[in-house]
Design a protein around this motif. Structure first.
Motif, mmCIF file in Angstrom:
data_model
loop_
_atom_site.group_PDB
_atom_site.id
_atom_site.type_symbol
_atom_site.label_atom_id
_atom_site.label_comp_id
_atom_site.label_asym_id
_atom_site.label_seq_id
_atom_site.Cartn_x
_atom_site.Cartn_y
_atom_site.Cartn_z
ATOM 1 N N TRP A 114 0.850 -1.192 0.000
ATOM 2 C CA TRP A 114 0.000 0.000 0.000
ATOM 3 C C TRP A 114 0.886 1.242 0.000
ATOM 4 O O TRP A 114 2.070 1.184 0.339
ATOM 5 N N ARG A 115 0.301 2.367 -0.396
ATOM 6 C CA ARG A 115 1.052 3.620 -0.489
ATOM 7 C C ARG A 115 0.119 4.804 -0.282
ATOM 8 O O ARG A 115 -1.117 4.673 -0.402
ATOM 9 N N LEU A 116 0.717 5.920 0.032
ATOM 10 C CA LEU A 116 0.001 7.193 0.044
ATOM 11 C C LEU A 116 -0.069 7.669 -1.402
ATOM 12 O O LEU A 116 0.945 8.012 -2.001
ATOM 13 N N SER A 117 -1.262 7.664 -1.973
ATOM 14 C CA SER A 117 -1.404 7.891 -3.414
ATOM 15 C C SER A 117 -1.788 9.325 -3.777
ATOM 16 O O SER A 117 -1.589 9.745 -4.925
ATOM 17 N N ARG A 118 -2.329 10.073 -2.816
ATOM 18 C CA ARG A 118 -2.752 11.438 -3.141
ATOM 19 C C ARG A 118 -2.841 12.274 -1.867
ATOM 20 O O ARG A 118 -3.284 11.797 -0.821
ATOM 21 N N ILE A 119 -2.409 13.530 -1.976
ATOM 22 C CA ILE A 119 -2.556 14.505 -0.899
ATOM 23 C C ILE A 119 -3.239 15.738 -1.463
ATOM 24 O O ILE A 119 -2.844 16.234 -2.525
ATOM 25 N N SER A 136 -5.109 39.586 -2.685
ATOM 26 C CA SER A 136 -6.217 38.805 -3.260
ATOM 27 C C SER A 136 -6.501 37.562 -2.426
ATOM 28 O O SER A 136 -6.385 36.425 -2.906
ATOM 29 N N PRO A 137 -6.871 37.749 -1.161
ATOM 30 C CA PRO A 137 -7.086 36.592 -0.290
ATOM 31 C C PRO A 137 -8.233 35.721 -0.785
ATOM 32 O O PRO A 137 -9.202 36.201 -1.375
ATOM 33 N N GLY A 138 -8.103 34.429 -0.530
ATOM 34 C CA GLY A 138 -9.138 33.487 -0.933
ATOM 35 C C GLY A 138 -8.661 32.059 -0.751
ATOM 36 O O GLY A 138 -7.566 31.802 -0.252
ATOM 37 N N LYS A 139 -9.492 31.125 -1.163
ATOM 38 C CA LYS A 139 -9.182 29.708 -0.984
ATOM 39 C C LYS A 139 -8.343 29.186 -2.148
ATOM 40 O O LYS A 139 -8.555 29.549 -3.307
ATOM 41 N N HIS A 140 -7.391 28.316 -1.805
ATOM 42 C CA HIS A 140 -6.540 27.670 -2.805
ATOM 43 C C HIS A 140 -6.387 26.200 -2.446
ATOM 44 O O HIS A 140 -6.550 25.807 -1.283
ATOM 45 N N THR A 141 -6.067 25.407 -3.439
ATOM 46 C CA THR A 141 -5.864 23.976 -3.237
ATOM 47 C C THR A 141 -4.481 23.576 -3.716
ATOM 48 O O THR A 141 -4.096 23.893 -4.847
ATOM 49 N N ALA A 142 -3.741 22.901 -2.859
ATOM 50 C CA ALA A 142 -2.434 22.353 -3.215
ATOM 51 C C ALA A 142 -2.551 20.833 -3.207
ATOM 52 O O ALA A 142 -3.099 20.254 -2.266
ATOM 53 N N SER A 143 -2.060 20.199 -4.248
ATOM 54 C CA SER A 143 -2.222 18.747 -4.350
ATOM 55 C C SER A 143 -0.986 18.099 -4.955
ATOM 56 O O SER A 143 -0.130 18.759 -5.543
ATOM 57 N N SER A 144 -0.907 16.804 -4.795
ATOM 58 C CA SER A 144 0.191 16.014 -5.345
ATOM 59 C C SER A 144 -0.206 15.492 -6.723
ATOM 60 O O SER A 144 -1.382 15.444 -7.079
ATOM 61 N N HIS A 145 0.777 15.092 -7.487
ATOM 62 C CA HIS A 145 0.523 14.511 -8.804
ATOM 63 C C HIS A 145 1.246 13.178 -8.901
ATOM 64 O O HIS A 145 2.467 13.100 -8.729
ATOM 65 N N ARG A 146 0.474 12.109 -9.147
ATOM 66 C CA ARG A 146 1.041 10.764 -9.296
ATOM 67 C C ARG A 146 1.950 10.414 -8.125
ATOM 68 O O ARG A 146 3.094 9.987 -8.294
ATOM 69 N N LEU A 147 1.421 10.598 -6.937
ATOM 70 C CA LEU A 147 2.224 10.394 -5.732
ATOM 71 C C LEU A 147 2.365 8.908 -5.436
ATOM 72 O O LEU A 147 1.415 8.127 -5.577
ATOM 73 N N SER A 148 3.558 8.518 -5.009
ATOM 74 C CA SER A 148 3.818 7.157 -4.541
ATOM 75 C C SER A 148 4.739 7.274 -3.327
ATOM 76 O O SER A 148 5.958 7.133 -3.428
ATOM 77 N N ALA A 149 4.142 7.537 -2.169
ATOM 78 C CA ALA A 149 4.908 7.788 -0.951
ATOM 79 C C ALA A 149 4.527 6.778 0.128
ATOM 80 O O ALA A 149 3.467 6.150 0.079
ATOM 81 N N LEU A 150 5.402 6.618 1.102
ATOM 82 C CA LEU A 150 5.191 5.733 2.251
ATOM 83 C C LEU A 150 4.890 4.297 1.823
ATOM 84 O O LEU A 150 4.099 3.595 2.456
ATOM 85 N N VAL A 151 5.519 3.832 0.760
ATOM 86 C CA VAL A 151 5.243 2.499 0.220
ATOM 87 C C VAL A 151 5.593 1.444 1.273
ATOM 88 O O VAL A 151 6.698 1.423 1.819
ATOM 89 N N THR A 152 4.622 0.558 1.552
ATOM 90 C CA THR A 152 4.748 -0.412 2.641
ATOM 91 C C THR A 152 4.163 -1.756 2.218
ATOM 92 O O THR A 152 3.108 -1.795 1.582
ATOM 93 N N PRO A 153 4.819 -2.867 2.553
ATOM 94 C CA PRO A 153 4.232 -4.182 2.250
ATOM 95 C C PRO A 153 2.857 -4.329 2.881
ATOM 96 O O PRO A 153 2.621 -3.856 4.002
#
Length: 258
Positions: A114-119, A136-153
């Motif tokens: 298993w892995r962390l696939s998206r943030i 220009s205050p307001g809401k924004h979204t930061a995200s990962s692209h094709r993430l493969s982190a914390l890969v664990t058996p």
């Protein structure tokens, strides 16, 4: 569907049990059984624009946003997909972590991990606790692209005490937001018992640090063993040579013989 929705909402924020005020603990339970557990300390480094003193130019400031201990949470578990969603400061900030379990073929045969696939991190620059005079205050979204982190058996939990940095791309002019994770213990699938992690899978950094800590001890033990063996061999050799008859080198000492 109603029963499943009720199960997805059975969540607990146990951060108050941690002796570290920067570390949070979250548990998702379905049918009174733990199906996802997460412990970690998290902080976001978010760049944002403010006016320069001349009110003509823009300069970039940096907001350091910790994950609040009183965060509200949602979660859901599945056979191959799980999710944890956290929000704090009246939902000015929201963090969503998505996990994926999948199988793959190796030289040893089929294996699963298993892995962390998206943030996905949503933040509001009009919130004044961490953002001061943002343009220009307001809401924004930061995200990962094709993430493969914390890969664990599969069937094991992930553990990493060292700090890890994951970069996210923001909708705010493609700025780079940094997520800093540390003291992580996480398992989104196959938890063996209620509130019990499976055997840990340590991250490479922790493995290297553990080796660096134990290597001097191992070398010291080997060196001590070599010294003991050398002294033992010398002692045995000395006893053997001392018990042998010594043949005199001076011929005059042979007079008593014959």
């Amino acid at each position: 569907a109603v029963a499943r929705l009720a199960a997805e909402q059975e969540v607990e924020n146990l951060s108050g049990l941690s002796p570290n005020p920067e570390k949070d603990i979250f548990v998702v339970r379905e049918n009174r059984t733990t199906c996802l557990m997460a412990e970690f300390a998290a902080k976001f480094i978010v760049p944002y624009d403010v006016w320069a003193s001349n009110y003509v130019d823009l300069i970039t400031e940096q907001a350091d946003i910790p994950l609040s201990r009183g965060a509200e949470m949602k979660g859901k578990c599945g056979t191959n997909e799980s999710e944890l969603e956290l929000s704090w400061l009246n939902q000015a900030y929201t963090l969503k972590l998505s996990f994926l379990k999948e199988g793959h073929n190796t030289s040893r045969g089929p294996e699963a991990s298993w892995r962390l696939s998206r943030i996905q991190f949503t933040y509001d620059t009009s919130e004044r606790t961490y953002f001061k005079d943002a343009v220009s205050p307001g809401k924004h979204t930061a995200s990962s692209h094709r993430l493969s982190a914390l890969v664990t058996p599969a069937g094991r939990s992930y553990e990493c005490q060292a700090q890890q940095t994951i970069s996210l791309v923001s909708s705010d002019h493609q700025k780079s937001v940094q997520l800093l994770l540390s003291e992580v213990r996480l398992q989104p699938f196959d938890i063996p018992a209620d509130f019990v992690f499976s055997e840990e899978h340590k991250c490479p950094v922790d493995q290297r640090e553990q080796l660096e800590e134990t290597l001097p001890l191992i070398l010291g033990l080997i060196l001590g063993l070599v010294i003991v063996i050398t002294l033992g061999i010398y002692h045995i050799h000395h006893k053997l040579t001392a018990s042998q008859v010594q043949i005199p080198r001076d011929r005059s000492q042979y007079k008593h013989m014959g």
